[in-house]
Design a protein around this motif. Structure first.
Motif, PDB file in Angstrom:
ATOM      1  N   GLU A 147       6.669  -4.717 -13.008  1.00 54.75           N
ATOM      2  CA  GLU A 147       5.487  -4.801 -12.145  1.00 54.75           C
ATOM      3  C   GLU A 147       5.886  -4.163 -10.816  1.00 54.75           C
ATOM      4  OE1 GLU A 147       1.647  -5.578 -10.833  1.00 54.75           O
ATOM      5  OE2 GLU A 147       2.473  -5.826 -12.864  1.00 54.75           O
ATOM      6  N   PRO A 148       5.482  -2.928 -10.563  1.00 56.30           N
ATOM      7  CA  PRO A 148       5.943  -2.242  -9.342  1.00 56.30           C
ATOM      8  C   PRO A 148       5.335  -2.840  -8.085  1.00 56.30           C
ATOM      9  CG  PRO A 148       4.283  -0.938 -10.450  1.00 56.30           C
ATOM     10  CD  PRO A 148       4.575  -2.090 -11.360  1.00 56.30           C
ATOM     11  N   VAL A 149       6.026  -2.654  -6.979  1.00 53.93           N
ATOM     12  CA  VAL A 149       5.541  -3.180  -5.710  1.00 53.93           C
ATOM     13  C   VAL A 149       4.345  -2.376  -5.208  1.00 53.93           C
ATOM     14  CG1 VAL A 149       7.030  -1.773  -4.214  1.00 53.93           C
ATOM     15  CG2 VAL A 149       6.282  -4.030  -3.448  1.00 53.93           C
ATOM     16  N   THR A 150       4.205  -1.154  -5.677  1.00 56.73           N
ATOM     17  CA  THR A 150       3.032  -0.348  -5.358  1.00 56.73           C
ATOM     18  C   THR A 150       2.584   0.388  -6.606  1.00 56.73           C
ATOM     19  OG1 THR A 150       2.087   1.262  -3.833  1.00 56.73           O
ATOM     20  CG2 THR A 150       4.296   1.717  -4.629  1.00 56.73           C
ATOM     21  N   LEU A 151       1.304   0.642  -6.704  1.00 52.11           N
ATOM     22  CA  LEU A 151       0.741   1.313  -7.870  1.00 52.11           C
ATOM     23  C   LEU A 151       0.390   2.750  -7.520  1.00 52.11           C
ATOM     24  CD1 LEU A 151      -1.726  -1.498  -9.011  1.00 52.11           C
ATOM     25  CD2 LEU A 151       0.518  -1.012  -9.992  1.00 52.11           C
ATOM     26  N   SER A 152       0.489   3.610  -8.509  1.00 51.41           N
ATOM     27  CA  SER A 152       0.026   4.978  -8.308  1.00 51.41           C
ATOM     28  C   SER A 152      -1.492   4.960  -8.159  1.00 51.41           C
ATOM     29  CB  SER A 152       0.412   5.858  -9.497  1.00 51.41           C
ATOM     30  OG  SER A 152      -0.319   5.470 -10.650  1.00 51.41           O
ATOM     31  N   GLY A 159       7.433  10.211   2.856  1.00 51.88           N
ATOM     32  CA  GLY A 159       6.805   8.896   2.882  1.00 51.88           C
ATOM     33  C   GLY A 159       6.536   8.313   1.509  1.00 51.88           C
ATOM     34  N   ARG A 160       7.051   8.962   0.462  1.00 51.23           N
ATOM     35  CA  ARG A 160       6.756   8.509  -0.909  1.00 51.23           C
ATOM     36  C   ARG A 160       7.984   7.929  -1.608  1.00 51.23           C
ATOM     37  NH1 ARG A 160       5.683  10.842  -4.789  1.00 51.23           N
ATOM     38  NH2 ARG A 160       4.049   9.541  -5.684  1.00 51.23           N
ATOM     39  N   ALA A 161       8.975   7.497  -0.867  1.00 51.88           N
ATOM     40  CA  ALA A 161      10.216   7.022  -1.484  1.00 51.88           C
ATOM     41  C   ALA A 161       9.978   5.826  -2.405  1.00 51.88           C
ATOM     42  CB  ALA A 161      11.241   6.678  -0.406  1.00 51.88           C
ATOM     43  N   VAL A 162       9.117   4.881  -1.964  1.00 57.28           N
ATOM     44  CA  VAL A 162       8.860   3.690  -2.771  1.00 57.28           C
ATOM     45  C   VAL A 162       8.159   4.061  -4.076  1.00 57.28           C
ATOM     46  CG1 VAL A 162       7.615   1.497  -2.855  1.00 57.28           C
ATOM     47  CG2 VAL A 162       8.791   2.190  -0.757  1.00 57.28           C
ATOM     48  N   GLU A 163       7.126   4.898  -3.971  1.00 60.43           N
ATOM     49  CA  GLU A 163       6.412   5.323  -5.174  1.00 60.43           C
ATOM     50  C   GLU A 163       7.314   6.141  -6.094  1.00 60.43           C
ATOM     51  OE1 GLU A 163       5.415   5.493  -2.106  1.00 60.43           O
ATOM     52  OE2 GLU A 163       3.237   5.469  -1.871  1.00 60.43           O
ATOM     53  N   ALA A 164       8.141   7.013  -5.493  1.00 61.76           N
ATOM     54  CA  ALA A 164       9.013   7.887  -6.286  1.00 61.76           C
ATOM     55  C   ALA A 164      10.033   7.079  -7.075  1.00 61.76           C
ATOM     56  CB  ALA A 164       9.714   8.886  -5.373  1.00 61.76           C
ATOM     57  N   LEU A 165      10.464   5.926  -6.552  1.00 61.72           N
ATOM     58  CA  LEU A 165      11.428   5.081  -7.262  1.00 61.72           C
ATOM     59  C   LEU A 165      10.878   4.665  -8.625  1.00 61.72           C
ATOM     60  CD1 LEU A 165      13.967   3.302  -7.466  1.00 61.72           C
ATOM     61  CD2 LEU A 165      12.698   1.530  -6.218  1.00 61.72           C
ATOM     62  N   TYR A 166       9.626   4.193  -8.634  1.00 63.39           N
ATOM     63  CA  TYR A 166       9.011   3.755  -9.893  1.00 63.39           C
ATOM     64  C   TYR A 166       8.667   4.937 -10.790  1.00 63.39           C
ATOM     65  CZ  TYR A 166       5.665   1.600 -13.100  1.00 63.39           C
ATOM     66  OH  TYR A 166       5.008   1.180 -14.227  1.00 63.39           O
ATOM     67  N   GLU A 167       8.109   6.000 -10.186  1.00 64.43           N
ATOM     68  CA  GLU A 167       7.717   7.164 -10.977  1.00 64.43           C
ATOM     69  C   GLU A 167       8.909   7.850 -11.621  1.00 64.43           C
ATOM     70  OE1 GLU A 167       5.619   9.500  -8.144  1.00 64.43           O
ATOM     71  OE2 GLU A 167       3.917   8.114  -7.995  1.00 64.43           O
ATOM     72  N   GLY A 168      10.094   7.685 -11.050  1.00 66.03           N
ATOM     73  CA  GLY A 168      11.285   8.317 -11.598  1.00 66.03           C
ATOM     74  C   GLY A 168      11.888   7.577 -12.779  1.00 66.03           C
ATOM     75  N   LEU A 227       0.838  -1.196   0.000  1.00 66.60           N
ATOM     76  CA  LEU A 227       0.000   0.000   0.000  1.00 66.60           C
ATOM     77  C   LEU A 227       0.869   1.241   0.000  1.00 66.60           C
ATOM     78  CD1 LEU A 227      -2.817  -0.842   2.562  1.00 66.60           C
ATOM     79  CD2 LEU A 227      -3.081  -0.530   0.115  1.00 66.60           C
ATOM     80  N   PRO A 228       0.460   2.262  -0.734  1.00 59.59           N
ATOM     81  CA  PRO A 228       1.230   3.504  -0.722  1.00 59.59           C
ATOM     82  C   PRO A 228       1.123   4.187   0.630  1.00 59.59           C
ATOM     83  CG  PRO A 228      -0.852   3.854  -1.844  1.00 59.59           C
ATOM     84  CD  PRO A 228      -0.759   2.374  -1.555  1.00 59.59           C
ATOM     85  N   MET A 229       2.040   5.112   0.851  1.00 56.14           N
ATOM     86  CA  MET A 229       2.021   5.872   2.096  1.00 56.14           C
ATOM     87  C   MET A 229       0.696   6.617   2.209  1.00 56.14           C
ATOM     88  SD  MET A 229       3.483   6.882   4.809  1.00 56.14           S
ATOM     89  CE  MET A 229       3.324   8.204   6.000  1.00 56.14           C
TER      90      MET A 229
END
Length: 288
Positions: A133-138, A114-123, A7-9
């Motif tokens: 297949e990202p570990v979390t989805l936007s 708190g968005r480091a995980v999401e930012a990794l994929y978005e970057g 789950l995202p932050m």
């Protein structure tokens, strides 16, 4: 091996609110301690030692640093014991607050709020993203997948009769009342993904078997990834309808659907019409 979805932050705002509250309490404590240093009557020096003798507590006022011996505090001086206990607590509390403030500030800074995980994929570049297949989805990705999963079932088993009035939402769905148009359009304005009349099987209990309901809306809180069924009961002035509504709500609860947790309902009668402000408050409270 497919990664488990994370789950995202969700709690950045609550963490920031907690941080502000901690700082407020710390400032108040610091001010209190500063004042006490100027007034030994308000907050005496030294600290409190508690021992137990024959199962009864005894209190001692320790004034010499490093000493374990102190003056006995009699029952008549119990207020002094309370003041010293409060002082000892406040001193320790300040240290705890400072540690938690440091930890929260460091966490929010080091994890991009708190968005480091999401930012990794978005970057990543788009070409690389489609291979992963990202570990979390936007929020957008999750809402899109949710709709693809739910939409095929929307409207199943609830045909409109030939004499039914035609009501259409801003999204183009045909619904059964003006009130449902109001709710659907409010959901759309607020960016809340929803589907109309997705069938839901509920257990009647006992040997009665299952019954299929068609709640007016199935909604998604994208931020928390939680689903809510939204029922609008539009004829509460009718006694038979009212009795059916009570039975329906009871069946929802029996099957694990609780108002405010995963079920939303609104009502109107011949006297009380649907209040658009209530609709907006429901959306803000549960779906945003």
């Amino acid at each position: 091996m497919k990664l488990e979805q994370l789950l995202p932050m969700q709690d950045k705002k609550s963490l920031e609110s907690r941080l502000l509250e901690l700082k407020r309490v710390l400032r108040a404590l610091q001010k209190k301690m500063e004042c006490s240093e100027k007034s030994t009557e308000e907050m005496p020096g030294g600290h409190l030692k508690i021992t137990h003798k024959h199962g009864r507590p005894e209190f001692y006022h320790i004034t010499e640093q490093g000493s374990s011996r102190g003056r006995y505090i009699s029952l008549a001086e119990r207020e002094l014991a309370a003041q010293l206990a409060q002082k000892d607590y406040d001193v320790k509390l300040m240290k705890v607050l400072q540690r938690e403030i440091f930890a929260l500030e460091n966490y929010l800074q080091q994890t991009d709020g708190g968005r480091a995980v999401e930012a990794l994929y978005e970057g990543l570049c788009k070409t690389r993203q489609v291979l992963i297949e990202p570990v979390t989805l936007s929020d957008e990705q999750y809402a899109e997948r949710w709709k693809k999963k739910v939409l095929p079932s929307a409207g199943e088993g609830m045909p409109f009769t030939e004499d039914s009035q035609k009501y259409y939402t801003a999204n183009g769905e045909r619904v059964r009342s003006k009130s449902e148009v109001i709710i659907a359009d409010a959901l759309l304005r607020n960016g809340v993904p929803y589907c109309y009349e997705v069938p839901l099987k509920l257990n009647r209990g006992g040997e009665s078997g299952n019954v299929t309901f068609h709640p007016d809306f199935l909604c998604l809180n994208v931020r928390t990834r939680k689903e809510f069924y939204w029922e609008h009961f539009g004829k509460m002035g009718n006694e038979d309808y009212k009795e059916n509504t009570v039975g329906k709500l009871n069946m929802y609860v029996e099957n694990g659907f609780f108002p405010g947790r995963n079920l939303i309902f609104t009502m109107e009668s011949g006297v009380e019409s649907l209040d658009t402000r209530i609709v907006q408050k429901m959306i803000k409270e549960f779906l945003l």
